[in-house]
Design a protein around this motif. Structure first.
Motif, PDB file in Angstrom:
ATOM      1  N   PHE A 118      12.330  72.420  77.828  1.00  0.00           N
ATOM      2  CA  PHE A 118      12.839  72.916  76.756  1.00  0.00           C
ATOM      3  C   PHE A 118      14.153  73.513  76.956  1.00  0.00           C
ATOM      4  CE2 PHE A 118       8.542  72.313  74.762  1.00  0.00           C
ATOM      5  CZ  PHE A 118       9.126  71.622  73.987  1.00  0.00           C
ATOM      6  N   ASN A 119      15.348  73.460  76.153  1.00  0.00           N
ATOM      7  CA  ASN A 119      16.425  74.283  76.461  1.00  0.00           C
ATOM      8  C   ASN A 119      16.411  75.079  75.122  1.00  0.00           C
ATOM      9  OD1 ASN A 119      18.355  71.713  78.023  1.00  0.00           O
ATOM     10  ND2 ASN A 119      17.400  73.264  79.071  1.00  0.00           N
ATOM     11  N   THR A 120      16.692  76.416  75.301  1.00  0.00           N
ATOM     12  CA  THR A 120      16.660  77.343  74.114  1.00  0.00           C
ATOM     13  C   THR A 120      18.035  77.359  73.364  1.00  0.00           C
ATOM     14  OG1 THR A 120      17.093  79.156  75.422  1.00  0.00           O
ATOM     15  CG2 THR A 120      14.632  78.983  74.866  1.00  0.00           C
ATOM     16  N   HIS A 121      19.004  77.196  74.273  1.00  0.00           N
ATOM     17  CA  HIS A 121      20.359  77.166  73.651  1.00  0.00           C
ATOM     18  C   HIS A 121      21.442  76.604  74.541  1.00  0.00           C
ATOM     19  CE1 HIS A 121      20.107  81.130  75.676  1.00  0.00           C
ATOM     20  NE2 HIS A 121      21.542  81.314  75.280  1.00  0.00           N
ATOM     21  N   HIS A 122      22.681  76.448  74.386  1.00  0.00           N
ATOM     22  CA  HIS A 122      23.598  75.799  75.090  1.00  0.00           C
ATOM     23  C   HIS A 122      24.218  76.659  76.244  1.00  0.00           C
ATOM     24  CE1 HIS A 122      26.797  77.230  72.657  1.00  0.00           C
ATOM     25  NE2 HIS A 122      27.589  77.040  73.499  1.00  0.00           N
ATOM     26  N   HIS A 123      23.820  77.990  76.431  1.00  0.00           N
ATOM     27  CA  HIS A 123      24.824  78.651  77.216  1.00  0.00           C
ATOM     28  C   HIS A 123      24.306  78.142  79.021  1.00  0.00           C
ATOM     29  CE1 HIS A 123      26.106  82.158  74.436  1.00  0.00           C
ATOM     30  NE2 HIS A 123      26.612  81.115  74.268  1.00  0.00           N
ATOM     31  N   PRO A 124      25.379  78.296  79.663  1.00  0.00           N
ATOM     32  CA  PRO A 124      25.201  77.883  81.200  1.00  0.00           C
ATOM     33  C   PRO A 124      24.055  78.403  81.878  1.00  0.00           C
ATOM     34  CG  PRO A 124      27.144  79.185  80.880  1.00  0.00           C
ATOM     35  CD  PRO A 124      26.443  79.116  79.625  1.00  0.00           C
ATOM     36  N   ASP A 125      23.735  79.590  81.753  1.00  0.00           N
ATOM     37  CA  ASP A 125      22.719  80.374  82.332  1.00  0.00           C
ATOM     38  C   ASP A 125      21.243  79.888  81.980  1.00  0.00           C
ATOM     39  OD1 ASP A 125      23.532  81.641  80.192  1.00  0.00           O
ATOM     40  OD2 ASP A 125      22.710  83.488  80.628  1.00  0.00           O
ATOM     41  N   HIS A 126      21.344  78.790  80.930  1.00  0.00           N
ATOM     42  CA  HIS A 126      20.121  78.515  80.555  1.00  0.00           C
ATOM     43  C   HIS A 126      19.564  77.127  80.703  1.00  0.00           C
ATOM     44  CE1 HIS A 126      18.716  82.375  78.773  1.00  0.00           C
ATOM     45  NE2 HIS A 126      20.168  82.524  78.550  1.00  0.00           N
ATOM     46  N   PHE A 127      20.899  76.077  80.870  1.00  0.00           N
ATOM     47  CA  PHE A 127      20.562  74.979  80.880  1.00  0.00           C
ATOM     48  C   PHE A 127      20.997  74.018  82.212  1.00  0.00           C
ATOM     49  CE2 PHE A 127      24.588  74.490  79.577  1.00  0.00           C
ATOM     50  CZ  PHE A 127      25.179  73.043  79.891  1.00  0.00           C
ATOM     51  N   LEU A 128      21.931  74.762  82.996  1.00  0.00           N
ATOM     52  CA  LEU A 128      22.413  73.928  84.173  1.00  0.00           C
ATOM     53  C   LEU A 128      21.506  73.664  85.228  1.00  0.00           C
ATOM     54  CD1 LEU A 128      26.183  75.353  84.254  1.00  0.00           C
ATOM     55  CD2 LEU A 128      25.482  73.324  83.842  1.00  0.00           C
ATOM     56  N   GLY A 129      20.364  74.037  85.057  1.00  0.00           N
ATOM     57  CA  GLY A 129      19.337  73.318  86.181  1.00  0.00           C
ATOM     58  C   GLY A 129      18.670  72.196  85.790  1.00  0.00           C
ATOM     59  N   ASN A 130      19.039  71.642  84.391  1.00  0.00           N
ATOM     60  CA  ASN A 130      18.389  70.273  84.020  1.00  0.00           C
ATOM     61  C   ASN A 130      18.349  69.277  84.921  1.00  0.00           C
ATOM     62  OD1 ASN A 130      17.944  71.882  81.610  1.00  0.00           O
ATOM     63  ND2 ASN A 130      19.249  70.424  80.294  1.00  0.00           N
ATOM     64  N   GLN A 131      19.596  69.186  85.816  1.00  0.00           N
ATOM     65  CA  GLN A 131      19.800  68.049  86.689  1.00  0.00           C
ATOM     66  C   GLN A 131      18.587  67.915  87.549  1.00  0.00           C
ATOM     67  OE1 GLN A 131      23.382  69.454  88.171  1.00  0.00           O
ATOM     68  NE2 GLN A 131      23.826  67.350  89.138  1.00  0.00           N
ATOM     69  N   ALA A 132      17.761  69.082  87.871  1.00  0.00           N
ATOM     70  CA  ALA A 132      16.604  69.025  88.765  1.00  0.00           C
ATOM     71  C   ALA A 132      15.487  68.393  88.042  1.00  0.00           C
ATOM     72  CB  ALA A 132      16.286  70.308  89.269  1.00  0.00           C
ATOM     73  N   PHE A 133      15.673  67.978  86.686  1.00  0.00           N
ATOM     74  CA  PHE A 133      14.473  67.666  85.886  1.00  0.00           C
ATOM     75  C   PHE A 133      14.809  66.192  85.262  1.00  0.00           C
ATOM     76  CE2 PHE A 133      14.146  72.184  86.238  1.00  0.00           C
ATOM     77  CZ  PHE A 133      12.877  72.194  86.661  1.00  0.00           C
TER      78      PHE A 133
END
Lengths: 328, 272
Positions: A118-133
């Protein structure tokens, strides 16, 4: 004749040695830069260690500072829930490197695979690891997906400037699944998706009814000054009031340590309402933005990390739009 | 002579001659600098800018300068939004100020604004655009013609969580071009505050395909047309500029803002 011959042979020898010296120094340079790269590669280690929150929930606590080359952008909290079917991940950190290291840690310590992100919001410190998933469904609210689609790459670019090498190969990767507010059962956990806003235009909180853990995202900051770069403060205050009604056992804030009480909620609420009132008053008194930047900050906020830095960033962001509204 | 001796002699002669020329260079530098010292105090830029000599020449025509921290330039440490960097200039305790020139040494367009305070206070605050890290300075000229220079460094490298402002200019900017909104705050213990905003794109001409288009002059007058203060502004002043100035409003009968941009569009608005 003899002398000039000698001189020219001297020149030849001289040139030969200079050339050799040049080649050697090139080799040394090449070797040393190779070494530097090797050292850097091994230093790009976030040294992630998760701490348990009650039973079966874990959190990677990030720094409460701002983005820097020293912390590699690891300034937010990312969490996971271990269920009987696999692991649910909540937020993926600030870079591809972070995402990979987080995933490796989870998989090696739990022996389970990841079934949902899950991503809680669009700020870069919270979602930029998505690539690993990329092989796992990454879910978020429609508003958050839209924000990552439209602003993700610009925010990613900003982080390259701020934290450098840590960002290498990182690209903005959008969620692949849209969720709607309400309860879902995943791996035996009753998970409630709560759609709120105020920190950004679309914020998602997650409440695990099975464990009593509330994942507040950046709607709550704990002992760290709230970041208001994309905020609507009035909406944010309303969202905090919504969260306060939940009967949680543990609260995982977006930044700062885990708590079991209302302290972090009250702290975030207090700072935001103070900030709002202070800037409204400043505008009412005719202060220019450069004067608003220099206002004194109350002693009671001294527990908030990077207070002055984040206050200034907040004024620079909020005051111009407040002025426009005031003068229209 | 053996070969090795010849080589030695050759290199010794070379060394001596290079030493000699080195001495000559040092000697001539020493002579030049001592002549300069005799003429004026050595000027050490407190901000240690690589371009100080250049801006001294370009903006202040090499006129007499003193660095003076009573000229206060306040900018944030970091330009969070490089299109809108707040700056304020206050000059206190130097006597009557005829003109204040604001400039940024390392900006592609160095001039920001010239302010002639005239009958109002030597204070001005607004926002401007910056391309990179640079000293931001104000030079305040007193009646004796001396420029008192103050300033600070502004760091402009990144924007953090701040999303870049996109699509700033509204589609209907032509409809509002030159519109002015203003407000006056009467204040008991200090001069009154006047804030005014002018709708204008303030294009620098450095963005591809967009020619420079900016306000060049602004005047504050009383209702009889007498000049109270005036401003020469340059391209780096931010879009839809927002000014704060201080004055004793009870001394003046009404305040009118007039001005003109580089395309000849006029600004004319009663502020009070």
């Amino acid at each position: 004749m003899n002398i000039s011959n000698n001189l020219s042979s001297f020149r030849q020898i001289h040139t030969y040695y200079i050339r050799r010296l040049f080649k050697t120094s090139l080799l040394v340079l090449a070797l040393s830069s190779f070494n530097v790269q090797l050292i850097n590669a091994s230093e790009l280690d976030y040294k992630l260690v998760a701490e348990p929150v009650g039973k079966g929930t874990y959190v990677f606590i990030g720094s409460t500072k701002y983005f820097s080359k020293q912390n590699g952008g690891n300034i937010a909290n990312a969490a996971y829930i271990v269920t009987n079917r696999g692991v649910i991940v909540i937020d993926t950190g600030s870079s591809y490197q972070y995402g990979k290291q987080m995933r490796a840690y989870i998989e090696s310590t739990t022996g389970l695979s990841i079934i949902k992100v899950f991503n809680t919001h669009h700020h870069p410190d919270h979602f930029l690891g998505n690539q690993a998933f990329k092989d796992v469904p990454i879910a978020s609210l429609q508003g958050i997906v839209n924000a990552i689609d439209s602003q993700g790459e610009a925010l990613n670019g900003n982080l390259y400037t701020l934290v450098g090498d840590w960002m290498k190969e990182t690209e903005a990767y959008s969620p692949t699944e849209v969720v709607t507010p309400g309860k879902v059962t995943i791996g035996g956990h009753e998970i409630e998706i709560i759609a709120l806003d105020g920190h950004t235009d679309s914020d998602m909180a997650i409440y695990d009814h099975t464990t009593g853990v509330l994942f507040a995202g950046d709607l709550i900051f704990h002992d760290r000054t709230p970041a208001v770069a994309s905020a609507n403060i009035q909406n944010w205050l309303n969202s905090i009031s919504q969260l306060q009604k939940l009967d949680y056992k543990y609260l995982i804030a977006g930044h700062g340590p885990v708590t079991t009480d209302q302290h972090a909620m009250l702290q975030t609420h207090d700072y935001l309402s103070w900030l709002h009132d202070t800037l409204e008053n400043a505008l009412d008194e005719g202060l220019d933005i450069s004067e608003a930047l220099q206002l004194e900050l109350p002693e009671r906020f001294s527990a908030l990390d990077i207070l002055h830095e984040e206050y200034k960033r907040g004024v620079l962001q909020l005051y111009p739009s407040m002025e426009q509204a005031f003068f229209n | 002579m053996t070969n090795s001796k010849i080589l030695k002699k050759h290199s010794v002669i070379k060394q001596i001659s290079s030493l000699k020329s080195g001495f000559k260079i040092i000697l001539s530098f020493w002579l030049i600098s001592s002549v300069n010292l005799a003429n004026s105090q050595p000027l050490v830029d407190p901000l240690d800018s690589p371009s100080w000599n250049l801006v001294h020449k370009l903006i202040l025509s090499n006129e007499t300068v003193v660095f003076d921290d009573r000229v206060k330039v306040i900018v944030p440490d970091m330009a969070e939004d490089p299109m809108n960097v707040p700056v304020s200039v206050t000059v206190d305790g130097i006597g009557e100020i005829e003109e204040i020139r604001l400039f940024a040494d390392l900006n592609p367009i160095k001039e920001i604004l010239n302010f002639h305070p005239g009958k109002i206070e030597p204070f001005i605050a607004f926002r401007f655009k910056v391309q990179n890290s640079t000293p931001v300075r104000a030079a305040a000229r007193t009646k004796d013609g001396v420029w008192h220079v103050g300033g600070s460094w502004l760091d402009a490298t990144g924007g953090g969580c701040t999303a870049p402002s996109l699509g700033r200019a509204l589609d209907n900017w032509v409809d509002t071009l030159g519109d002015v909104k203003s407000r006056l705050w009467s204040r008991a213990d200090r001069p009154d505050r006047l804030r005014f905003r002018i709708m204008h794109p303030m294009d620098t001409g450095l963005a591809p395909g967009i020619p420079e288009f900016y306000i060049e002059t602004l005047e504050l007058k009383d209702k009889h047309g007498e000049l109270l203060a005036h401003i020469e502004s340059y391209q780096p002043v931010s879009e839809n500029p927002f000014f704060s100035v201080d004055l004793e409003s009870k001394l003046f009968q009404g305040i009118v803002l007039t001005g003109r941009d580089n395309n000849g569009n006029l600004i004319n608005q009663v502020l009070q």
